[in-house]
Design a protein around this motif. Structure first.
Motif, PDB file in Angstrom:
ATOM      1  N   LYS A  92     -37.347 129.739  35.993  1.00 20.99           N
ATOM      2  CA  LYS A  92     -37.253 129.086  37.301  1.00 20.99           C
ATOM      3  C   LYS A  92     -38.541 128.413  37.717  1.00 20.99           C
ATOM      4  O   LYS A  92     -38.528 127.377  38.371  1.00 20.99           O
ATOM      5  CB  LYS A  92     -36.851 130.111  38.372  1.00 20.99           C
ATOM      6  CG  LYS A  92     -35.347 130.340  38.440  1.00 20.99           C
ATOM      7  CD  LYS A  92     -34.980 131.034  39.739  1.00 20.99           C
ATOM      8  CE  LYS A  92     -33.500 131.364  39.773  1.00 20.99           C
ATOM      9  NZ  LYS A  92     -33.237 132.617  40.468  1.00 20.99           N
TER      10      LYS A  92
ATOM     11  N   LYS B 247     -31.825 133.625  48.469  1.00 16.12           N
ATOM     12  CA  LYS B 247     -32.574 132.950  47.404  1.00 16.12           C
ATOM     13  C   LYS B 247     -33.947 133.552  47.197  1.00 16.12           C
ATOM     14  O   LYS B 247     -34.433 133.643  46.085  1.00 16.12           O
ATOM     15  CB  LYS B 247     -32.776 131.464  47.762  1.00 16.12           C
ATOM     16  CG  LYS B 247     -31.616 130.572  47.433  1.00 16.12           C
ATOM     17  CD  LYS B 247     -32.052 129.102  47.489  1.00 16.12           C
ATOM     18  CE  LYS B 247     -32.653 128.752  48.844  1.00 16.12           C
ATOM     19  NZ  LYS B 247     -33.033 127.325  48.935  1.00 16.12           N
TER      20      LYS B 247
ATOM     21  N   SER C  47     -22.773 129.851  44.403  1.00  9.91           N
ATOM     22  CA  SER C  47     -23.589 129.001  43.526  1.00  9.91           C
ATOM     23  C   SER C  47     -25.038 129.463  43.546  1.00  9.91           C
ATOM     24  O   SER C  47     -25.676 129.609  42.500  1.00  9.91           O
ATOM     25  CB  SER C  47     -23.549 127.537  43.989  1.00  9.91           C
ATOM     26  OG  SER C  47     -22.270 127.005  43.838  1.00  9.91           O
TER      27      SER C  47
ATOM     28  N   SER D 281     -26.373 131.352  40.408  1.00  5.96           N
ATOM     29  CA  SER D 281     -26.857 130.167  39.672  1.00  5.96           C
ATOM     30  C   SER D 281     -25.751 129.567  38.812  1.00  5.96           C
ATOM     31  O   SER D 281     -25.942 129.248  37.640  1.00  5.96           O
ATOM     32  CB  SER D 281     -28.081 130.511  38.807  1.00  5.96           C
ATOM     33  OG  SER D 281     -29.134 130.954  39.623  1.00  5.96           O
TER      34      SER D 281
ATOM     35  N   ASP E 276     -36.527 135.311  33.846  1.00  4.85           N
ATOM     36  CA  ASP E 276     -35.960 134.532  34.935  1.00  4.85           C
ATOM     37  C   ASP E 276     -37.046 133.733  35.665  1.00  4.85           C
ATOM     38  O   ASP E 276     -36.872 132.550  35.989  1.00  4.85           O
ATOM     39  CB  ASP E 276     -35.247 135.508  35.887  1.00  4.85           C
ATOM     40  CG  ASP E 276     -34.367 134.788  36.877  1.00  4.85           C
ATOM     41  OD1 ASP E 276     -33.632 133.878  36.469  1.00  4.85           O
ATOM     42  OD2 ASP E 276     -34.414 135.138  38.078  1.00  4.85           O
TER      43      ASP E 276
ATOM     44  N   GLU F  62     -25.396 120.173  44.312  1.00  5.55           N
ATOM     45  CA  GLU F  62     -26.247 120.211  43.121  1.00  5.55           C
ATOM     46  C   GLU F  62     -26.935 118.866  42.884  1.00  5.55           C
ATOM     47  O   GLU F  62     -28.141 118.809  42.638  1.00  5.55           O
ATOM     48  CB  GLU F  62     -25.418 120.606  41.897  1.00  5.55           C
ATOM     49  CG  GLU F  62     -26.308 120.949  40.714  1.00  5.55           C
ATOM     50  CD  GLU F  62     -25.532 121.087  39.411  1.00  5.55           C
ATOM     51  OE1 GLU F  62     -24.325 120.750  39.383  1.00  5.55           O
ATOM     52  OE2 GLU F  62     -26.144 121.511  38.423  1.00  5.55           O
TER      53      GLU F  62
ATOM     54  N   ILE G 100     -33.700 124.095  39.236  1.00  2.00           N
ATOM     55  CA  ILE G 100     -32.322 124.372  39.607  1.00  2.00           C
ATOM     56  C   ILE G 100     -31.462 124.181  38.365  1.00  2.00           C
ATOM     57  O   ILE G 100     -31.292 123.063  37.870  1.00  2.00           O
ATOM     58  CB  ILE G 100     -31.852 123.399  40.703  1.00  2.00           C
ATOM     59  CG1 ILE G 100     -32.773 123.500  41.911  1.00  2.00           C
ATOM     60  CG2 ILE G 100     -30.399 123.676  41.096  1.00  2.00           C
ATOM     61  CD1 ILE G 100     -33.009 122.179  42.589  1.00  2.00           C
ATOM     62  N   LYS G 101     -30.999 125.289  37.856  1.00  2.00           N
ATOM     63  CA  LYS G 101     -30.110 125.187  36.696  1.00  2.00           C
ATOM     64  C   LYS G 101     -28.846 125.941  37.014  1.00  2.00           C
ATOM     65  O   LYS G 101     -28.799 127.170  36.927  1.00  2.00           O
ATOM     66  CB  LYS G 101     -30.783 125.785  35.459  1.00  2.00           C
ATOM     67  CG  LYS G 101     -31.781 124.848  34.808  1.00  2.00           C
ATOM     68  CD  LYS G 101     -32.373 125.480  33.563  1.00  2.00           C
ATOM     69  CE  LYS G 101     -33.647 124.749  33.147  1.00  2.00           C
ATOM     70  NZ  LYS G 101     -34.581 125.617  32.433  1.00  2.00           N
ATOM     71  N   LEU G 102     -27.833 125.209  37.428  1.00  2.00           N
ATOM     72  CA  LEU G 102     -26.554 125.852  37.694  1.00  2.00           C
ATOM     73  C   LEU G 102     -25.744 125.802  36.402  1.00  2.00           C
ATOM     74  O   LEU G 102     -25.470 124.727  35.868  1.00  2.00           O
ATOM     75  CB  LEU G 102     -25.823 125.147  38.831  1.00  2.00           C
ATOM     76  CG  LEU G 102     -26.514 125.146  40.196  1.00  2.00           C
ATOM     77  CD1 LEU G 102     -25.625 124.522  41.259  1.00  2.00           C
ATOM     78  CD2 LEU G 102     -26.925 126.545  40.626  1.00  2.00           C
TER      79      LEU G 102
END
Lengths: 411, 411
Positions: free
Chosen positions: B30, A139, A207, A211, B26, A109, A323-325
Motif C-alpha cells: 500500500k 480505512k 470495497s 480492497s 500489506d 475507483e 489503491i488496488k481493488l
C-alpha cells in the motif's frame, strides 16, 4: 488562503455553507489558514437573489472552473453532471469532497485513481452513514485488521418505516407517508424502499474494507415494500424485529453481499437501531466487533462529515496509499452460512399438507405459527444455507405450498 | 525503510509485535514502505531467550536511542520512565505512538507540544477505548462540531463487575474475583474500581473535545466499591442498571466532569453496554448523538488501535494544527442539571420520620422503596441539581436520616 467552491445548494449544501461560516475563525486559529467559500453553483440563480451572499452564487460551471478553487465540495447528487465536474476538478489537481453515494458507488475507483494521479484528495465520508464517522475509521484506524464482516442499517428512511410498523402497528403505506411528511423519504421513494440506496452504500463500505472491486448492481437487493403487519407481528412473537440489513462477509476468496429485510433479535446491537438512526457493525480479526451509531442523514449531520473531510485536507492528509481493488474473488449472492429462516406461506391448505411440510424439513426442528388473521402461516426452520433453503422452497411447490416471502434470521 | 522500536513486551506489546509482522506485506503494497520492527525493550531479557527473534530484544534504552528508530511505540505503561523515554524520542524527532493513558492524562499537553515543535507525531488512539476508534474521529471527522457532552463507559473491568452483579446477582467481591480470574482486573484493582482509570480517559477525551486543559486529578471520581446488591435490585425494579459513567459537559465557560456510578435505563444506549465492552456517546451540535462501541481493552483490540496510528504515520499525517488548550473555564464538580436522584438510607427510623423526609422534598414527586432485606430504603427524587440535593441531604441529618449513598439517574 484556501478557496472553496460548493457545487449544489440544497439541504446539505446550505448546511455545508453554514458550518463553514461558523468554523472560519476556528480553522484560522488551528491551521493558520484563511478558508474562503467563494463560489456556489446552483441551477436556478433567481431563487437565491435575497441570500445575503448572493454574489457567491453562479449558474455557470465555467465561472467556477475559471476561478480555480483549491477545494471543490460536490453536493449536487445524481450521476451527471456530478461525475464530469468531479472528474474535471480532480484532473486539474483540486481536492474534491463529495456526499454523493451514487457517484462513488458507480465511479469511485476511477475517480480515486485520478485523484491519486494528481496528488489530491477525493473524500466521501458523508456518502455512507451521514454524520457517522465510518470511512476514515475503517480505512485508517482499523487498517491492521482483516475485516471479516459488515452488517449495517444504512438507510434511515426504511428504518424509520419499519420502526413505525413495529412500534405503532402501522401499515407500510401509512408509515411511508409519515416518513415523507417528516422529510425522511422523498416523493419518489424507490431508491430507499427498494434497497438500492443501501446497496450502493454497502458496496462503498465493502470495497474499502476488503480492497475489492464491488459492482453494487450485482448485489442481491430486496426492499421492504412487500413486508406486511403479519410479518411484523410474527417477528414480535419471536422477540425479533424486521430490519433492512446491508450485509457483507469476506472469507478466503469469497465475498457475500446483500441488502435484505432480516429478522434480528430486538436486544441485539442491530435490533436496537431504530427510527431514522443508522448503525454499522464491523467485525475485524484483531478488534472484534465494533459498532458506529448515529444519524445517517440530514442537513447538519451530513455537513458535519463534509467538514471533517475538509479538516483532513487542512491537515494535508492526502492519501498516499496505492489503491488496488482486486477483482479476483467470488461474488456470493445467497447467504452462505447455515442459518435460521422464517418462511411465509399465504395460501390455505389441508391439514395433511402440514405433515408433508414437516417431512420436507425432516430431522430438523421447525415451528409453524399462524398469523393473527389466519391468512398466513410462518414456518421457522434452522440450519440451512440459502441455496439449500431455495431447494426446499422449490420442493414445497410440488405439494402446492407456495412460499411468498422468506426472511433470514440474522444472529 | 521505516524502523520501529517497541518499548515494552507485555500483553499489548506482544499483540503489537504480531500485528506488525502480519501486516508487513500489506504495508509494503500500500505504501511502498518496508516497515521493520528492529528493537524491543524489556526489563528481563532472559524471559525472551526462546523467542524466535530474540536478537531484537534489549534491556538497554541506550541501545535503542543509539539505533535512532523512525517510530517508537511505547507500551510499558506507568509514568516513569515512560515519560522520560517518550520525551527523549520526541525531542529527537521520532514519531511516538503510545497506549499509555496515565502518561497522556498527566503529560499529554507538554508532549504534544514537543512533538509539534519537532514536526513529528505523538499518537495515542489506544489510550482511550482500547480498540474503538474514538480520538481520530473526534478530532478530525467531528472537527466542525461544538461538542456539547460526552458520556462514556470506558473501563471494562468495572463494567464487567457491574454486569455480573446485575445479571447473576453476584456480590461485589465475588464479581471482582471473577474479573480477576478472567484477566480483566489486575491483582491490585484500585485504579479501575476507584474510577481513576476512567477519570484519566475522560480527561483525555474532554481535553481534545473541548480544547481545554483538564487536570484529571480535579475530577470528582466515585468508584464502585460500595455498591451492593440492594442498590442493584433497586435499579432493576426501576428498569435501570447501575453503570460507572464518565461524563463531561461543556456549556459556555463551564466544563462539568465526573466519574460516578449512575442509574441508566436498561434500554438506553448506555444501558445496553455490558460486560467488558466500552461505549462512548458524543453529542455534537451538528451531528447530534453518536455512539462508538467495542472492546475497550485486550491484547489485539489495543494493538489494532496502535497499528491504526502507525498507518496515519505511513500516510504522513503529522498533525499541523496549533494546540491551544485553554485554562479559561469553570471546572464544575457537581452535576449542574436538574435531575432525578436515588438516595440510599441504611438506618432504620420511626414511621413519623417518613413524613419529615417527604416534607424536606415537599411539592416534588418522590418515591420510597424498601430493599428486599429491609435493611435499606431508597428514595427517588426529581428536579434537583447536585448542589441542591447535597443541601437536602445535609438537612436530613437533622432528623437523624443519614444518606449513605446517592446516585444520579442519567437520562
Amino acid at each position: 488562503m484556501k478557496s472553496i467552491a460548493l457545487l449544489g445548494y440544497g439541504t446539505v449544501g446550505s448546511g455545508v455553507y453554514e458550518i463553514i461560516e461558523k468554523n472560519l475563525e476556528d480553522i484560522k486559529n488551528k491551521y493558520n489558514i484563511d478558508l474562503k467559500l467563494n463560489l456556489i453553483l446552483v441551477s436556478n440563480l433567481k431563487k437565491y437573489s435575497s441570500h445575503n451572499e448572493f454574489n457567491l452564487f453562479t449558474n455557470s460551471i465555467d465561472v467556477i472552473k475559471n476561478a480555480s478553487p483549491d477545494i471543490v465540495i460536490e453536493v449536487m447528487g445524481g450521476l451527471h453532471p456530478a461525475y464530469e465536474y468531479v472528474k474535471y476538478f480532480l484532473e486539474h489537481s483540486k481536492h474534491v469532497i463529495t456526499a454523493n453515494k451514487d457517484l462513488i458507488a458507480e465511479y469511485g475507483e476511477e475517480l480515486m485513481n485520478i485523484a491519486k494521479h494528481n496528488n489530491v484528495s477525493l473524500m466521501f465520508e458523508a456518502s455512507v452513514g451521514g454524520g457517522i464517522p465510518i470511512l476514515k475509521p475503517l480505512k485508517e484506524c482499523l487498517g491492521g485488521n482483516n475485516i471479516e464482516s459488515i452488517a449495517a442499517i444504512i438507510n434511515g428512511t426504511t428504518n424509520f418505516i419499519l420502526s413505525k410498523m413495529y412500534d405503532e402497528n402501522m401499515g407500510y403505506f401509512e408509515a411511508l407517508k409519515l416518513a415523507q411528511d417528516a422529510g425522511f423519504a422523498e416523493s419518489d421513494p424507490t431508491s430507499d424502499v427498494e434497497g438500492l440506496d443501501a446497496s450502493r452504500k454497502i458496496s462503498i463500505l465493502s470495497s474499502l474494507a476488503y480492497s475489492k472491486k464491488i459492482d453494487w448492481k450485482k448485489i442481491k437487493t430486496i426492499g421492504i415494500t412487500d413486508i406486511n403487519l403479519n410479518d411484523i407481528t410474527n417477528a414480535k412473537s419471536k422477540k425479533h424485529k424486521i430490519k433492512l440489513l446491508a450485509i457483507s462477509k469476506q472469507n478466503d476468496g469469497d465475498v457475500y453481499l446483500s441488502v435484505r429485510p432480516v429478522f434480528v433479535h430486538r436486544s441485539s446491537s442491530i435490533g436496537k437501531i431504530d427510527n431514522e438512526f443508522n448503525g454499522v457493525v464491523i467485525d475485524g480479526d484483531s478488534v472484534g466487533n465494533l459498532m458506529f451509531y448515529g444519524k445517517g442523514a440530514g442537513k447538519y449531520p451530513t455537513a458535519s462529515s463534509i467538514f471533517g473531510d475538509l479538516i483532513a485536507i487542512m491537515q494535508n492528509q492526502v492519501d498516499n496509499s496505492n489503491i488496488k481493488l482486486s477483482s479476483d474473488f467470488n461474488f456470493i449472492k445467497n447467504f452462505p452460512l447455515k442459518s435460521k429462516w422464517v418462511l411465509r406461506i399465504d395460501t390455505n391448505f389441508p391439514d395433511e399438507t402440514t405433515s408433508q411440510i414437516l417431512d420436507e424439513f425432516s430431522n430438523l426442528p421447525i415451528t409453524i405459527d399462524k398469523s393473527g388473521d389466519n391468512k398466513s402461516l410462518y414456518i421457522t426452520v434452522s440450519e440451512f444455507t440459502e441455496d439449500e433453503l431455495l431447494e426446499k422452497i422449490e420442493n414445497l411447490k410440488n405439494i402446492s405450498v407456495k412460499v411468498t416471502k422468506y426472511f433470514l434470521i440474522y444472529e
